[in-house]
Design a protein around this motif. Structure first.
Motif, PDB file in Angstrom:
ATOM      1  N   LEU A 180      52.867  44.062  31.157  1.00  0.00           N
ATOM      2  CA  LEU A 180      52.747  45.345  30.475  1.00  0.00           C
ATOM      3  C   LEU A 180      54.120  45.996  30.402  1.00  0.00           C
ATOM      4  N   ARG A 200      55.618  49.869  30.079  1.00  0.00           N
ATOM      5  CA  ARG A 200      55.337  51.308  30.053  1.00  0.00           C
ATOM      6  C   ARG A 200      56.472  52.022  29.344  1.00  0.00           C
ATOM      7  N   GLY A 251      52.400  56.234  27.858  1.00  0.00           N
ATOM      8  CA  GLY A 251      52.157  55.183  26.873  1.00  0.00           C
ATOM      9  C   GLY A 251      52.406  53.820  27.474  1.00  0.00           C
ATOM     10  N   CYS A 252      51.692  52.841  26.985  1.00  0.00           N
ATOM     11  CA  CYS A 252      51.777  51.510  27.570  1.00  0.00           C
ATOM     12  C   CYS A 252      51.354  50.484  26.528  1.00  0.00           C
ATOM     13  N   ARG A 253      51.991  49.330  26.559  1.00  0.00           N
ATOM     14  CA  ARG A 253      51.584  48.263  25.636  1.00  0.00           C
ATOM     15  C   ARG A 253      51.515  46.941  26.388  1.00  0.00           C
ATOM     16  N   LEU A 254      50.542  46.129  25.994  1.00  0.00           N
ATOM     17  CA  LEU A 254      50.412  44.783  26.532  1.00  0.00           C
ATOM     18  C   LEU A 254      51.271  43.849  25.701  1.00  0.00           C
ATOM     19  N   VAL A 255      52.151  43.105  26.356  1.00  0.00           N
ATOM     20  CA  VAL A 255      53.073  42.210  25.652  1.00  0.00           C
ATOM     21  C   VAL A 255      52.411  40.847  25.499  1.00  0.00           C
ATOM     22  N   SER A 256      52.303  40.399  24.276  1.00  0.00           N
ATOM     23  CA  SER A 256      51.701  39.094  24.010  1.00  0.00           C
ATOM     24  C   SER A 256      52.738  37.994  24.241  1.00  0.00           C
ATOM     25  N   GLU A 310      62.254  52.088  29.523  1.00  0.00           N
ATOM     26  CA  GLU A 310      60.987  51.369  29.543  1.00  0.00           C
ATOM     27  C   GLU A 310      60.873  50.550  30.834  1.00  0.00           C
ATOM     28  N   ARG A 347      45.868  49.576  32.217  1.00  0.00           N
ATOM     29  CA  ARG A 347      46.689  50.232  31.186  1.00  0.00           C
ATOM     30  C   ARG A 347      46.530  51.742  31.260  1.00  0.00           C
ATOM     31  N   CYS A 382      49.554  54.305  32.029  1.00  0.00           N
ATOM     32  CA  CYS A 382      49.885  55.348  31.051  1.00  0.00           C
ATOM     33  C   CYS A 382      49.906  56.728  31.700  1.00  0.00           C
TER      34      CYS A 382
END
Length: 690
Positions: free
Chosen positions: A450, A452, A457-462, A491, A516, A520
């Motif tokens: 992940l 942050r 805010g947070c995003r899952l990295v593929s 980040e 997540r 966040c």
């Protein structure tokens, strides 16, 4: 008693105006319990037996709870409920009533359950009488006597307490069972104390109820004149059967207990394998003396508590040893990385001496790069931990040699297969260039990371994944894809093992969504965020280990100026001259002309070494790096794995002085092995512009 509802107090039509003369002559009161309305009607003599005035009783059974001790009330409720449910017509039992002056008197009740045509209970009519004189005159009855009931209750307590203690893992679990106020009332004791032997002293770990502690007795010597100390010292129970005996035998302790109105006490040593580990004290305010049966029951209870405490102590010792072993296999400290804030956390699963194979690592790499590793070896035992320790060291060594991330992971997989352990491991390796924010990630069957964002805010990295370590070598699928991710300033990269998100019976995607949301809403500081996540894992519990690694990119390292890269082929006679001209021009343009000759000479020596001692070309790279200071970095790369050796040259030799020259002219230099060759690098401190 059973509460079947409530309503206004009104006597039934068939209720007699006066008690039956026969009941009155036998000092028996009567009652009529309407199960439909829940009203419990009593005559005047029943009010006297319960010591309840007519004007203070509202007809509700629960209003009698002030006159019936809690343990008696619960037993009566259970007895009547059982009689109603199993279709019985009658029931009878002895119970105690607490009068206004605080004294307890025995009473006896008999009830007849009336049912309608469907078998549904509608009313209970019965009698209640004072049984104190009756029990004093004769202890032998066809029904169960209060003494027998008390003995049975204490036997039940031993069984119930032993069952609860069987579920206790830690010493604190045992303490919680003993602190349970229900256990205290079931034992009939007013106060309970438990002490543990520590270095020739007794330390009290349980004192109940609140307000019953004795000043100065929290820690006492075993040779002090206290009953618990005496029981532990002699390994013999101490039964005190009257207040006078207590005051005579223990004059130091007795004055502190007078406010509890103690009438008798039992102090039992907690013995395991002929060695005392503590003591148990039970104090009573409504009984005098102990029968042989009661003493045996209490001694049995002490033995059960002693065994549970010993088992809990062994459990905690084994767990501490296991955690210590695993912590020794994890990095002792995390290096300080300029340009990054890093936090790591680890939580061991709740499985006693079993330890898992979760690990994390942070590896400093040349050029301002850093490697971050998270992994999990299959299994939860010492074997998994041993494999984890070897894998961590090997992966760190491959990364330090300068191999690409894909090569690092592939070689670690081959190593695990060659260990012949029949174990596999999931792993994620991320190599971050903190000056540019470029992160190269390789995933071997592990959770995706992940990121942050600053302020929330947070995003899952593929990340394209490959087989776990060990399996990829087994099936000859060692080609791991490398995914490039940009980590902007501020980040945070989050790596974790599955113990942080997995729960029995829950979907792993739901666990990732919960994680997540936590990330966040969590704090910006990586240490505070790591504490939050590990606290959540601790509250949830579970048998799996948890490893967490957080890396937040700062703004310490920022490259400025320019970057020069030149390729010098061995068969091109003008390439070296052109490279020197380009180096001279770049150094001048970057405002470091005062060290131009040194930089040009060193670069020339490194390039010449490549052309003379390898069969390939040389790639020279120059760049300005700024941080606490301003430096010019020179890197010369080739495809040979042979490392240069500095050696002393004699006066007759025409070679061997190159690395001596590099060592003398540069501020720092070194060699960085790469999977395909090596890089010889050096740095020059240069003044800041302006």
């Amino acid at each position: 008693m059973v509460d079947q509802g409530a309503g206004a107090l009104s006597l039934p039509k068939d209720w007699p105006d006066h008690p039956d003369p026969i009941l009155a002559l036998n000092q028996m009161g009567s009652f009529d319990w309407d199960l439909d309305t829940g009203l419990f009607h009593m005559d005047a003599l029943a009010h006297e037996i319960f010591d309840v005035r007519l004007d203070e009783y509202d007809g509700r059974p629960e209003s009698l709870s002030a006159r019936i001790p809690p343990t008696e009330f619960e037993r009566l409720d259970a007895l009547i409920s059982r009689a109603i449910k199993d279709g019985s017509e009658n029931y009878g039992t002895y119970f105690r009533v607490r009068h206004r002056d605080g004294t307890l008197r025995w009473a006896h009740a008999q009830g007849h359950i009336r049912r309608d045509g469907t078998g549904r209970p509608r009313r209970i009519i019965g009698i209640v009488r004072d049984a104190a004189q009756e029990l004093r005159e004769s202890r032998t009855r066809t029904e169960q006597t209060p003494h027998d009931e008390a003995l049975r209750r204490q036997t039940d307590v031993v069984q119930i307490t032993s069952a609860a203690l069987a579920q206790a893992r830690t010493v604190q679990d045992v303490i919680d069972v003993l602190k349970d106020c229900r256990g205290l009332t079931h034992l009939g004791a007013t106060s309970l104390v438990v002490g543990l032997v520590e270095a020739g002293r007794l330390r009290l770990v349980v004192q109940g109820p609140a307000g019953s502690s004795v000043p100065g007795t929290l820690v006492t010597r075993i040779d002090e004149p206290y009953p618990m100390s005496e029981a532990v010292r002699t390994l013999t129970p101490r039964f005190i059967e009257s207040p006078e005996e207590f005051a005579e035998r223990y004059p130091v302790l007795w004055p502190n207990l007078t406010n509890l109105r103690i009438t008798s006490a039992a102090y039992l040593p907690l013995i395991v394998q002929a060695r005392p580990i503590g003591g148990l004290g039970l104090l009573y305010d409504d009984r005098y003396g102990f029968t042989p049966e009661e003493r045996n029951i209490l001694i049995a209870l002490g033995g059960s508590i002693a065994q549970s405490l010993q088992r809990a102590m062994f459990y905690e010792q084994e767990k501490d040893l296991a955690q210590g072993l695993q912590q020794a296999m994890l990095p002792r400290s995390i290096p300080c990385v300029p340009g990054a804030d890093i936090a790591v956390r680890y939580r061991a699963g709740a499985l006693g001496r079993d330890i898992g194979g979760d690990w994390y690592d942070v590896i400093l790499l040349p050029g301002g790069r850093v490697g971050a590793v998270i992994g999990d070896v299959q299994g939860h035992d010492t074997h998994a931990a041993a494999v984890m320790g070897q894998l961590r060291i090997v992966l760190r060594a491959y990364a330090a040699e300068g191999h690409t991330p894909a090569t690092v992971v592939a070689r670690a997989s081959v190593f695990l297969k060659e260990l012949d352990t029949e174990r596999f491991a999931t792993c994620l390796y991320a190599e971050a260039d903190l000056s540019t924010g470029v992160v190269q990630v390789v995933r071997a069957g592990h959770l995706e990371p992940l990121v942050r964002l600053p302020g929330g805010g947070c995003r899952l990295v593929s990340i394209e994944g490959g087989l776990p370590l060990g399996l990829s070598a087994e099936f000859d699928r060692l080609e791991y894809a490398v995914t490039t991710v940009e980590l902007r300033t501020g980040e945070t990269l989050l790596l974790c093992t599955d113990g942080l998100i997995e729960e029995p019976g829950a979907d792993i995607d739901d666990g990732m969504m919960i994680l997540r949301d936590l990330v966040c809403a969590g704090p910006d500081d990586v240490r505070d965020l790591a504490d939050l996540l590990i606290d959540v894992a601790e509250e949830r519990g579970g048998d799996d280990d948890v490893a967490i690694l957080l890396l937040r990119r700062g703004c310490l390292y920022q490259r400025s100026g320019g970057r020069l890269q030149q390729h010098v082929e061995p068969g091109d006679p003008d390439a070296l001259t052109e490279a020197r001209r380009a180096i001279r021009a770049a150094v001048s343009a970057w405002g470091v002309a005062e060290r131009s000759s040194e930089i040009e000479l060193v670069a020339n020596e490194l390039i010449t070494n490549v052309l003379l001692h390898t069969e390939g070309s040389a790639t020279v790279t120059l760049r300005i790096v700024t941080g606490h200071d301003r430096r010019l970095r020179v890197e010369v790369e080739d495809i040979s794995s042979a490392l240069p050796r500095r050696r002393e040259a004699s006066e007759e030799c025409v070679s061997g002085r190159g690395l001596l020259l590099v060592d003398r002219l540069t501020d720092v230099w070194g060699v960085e092995p790469r999977g395909y060759g090596k890089v010889v690098w050096c740095e020059f401190l240069v003044p800041r512009r302006g």
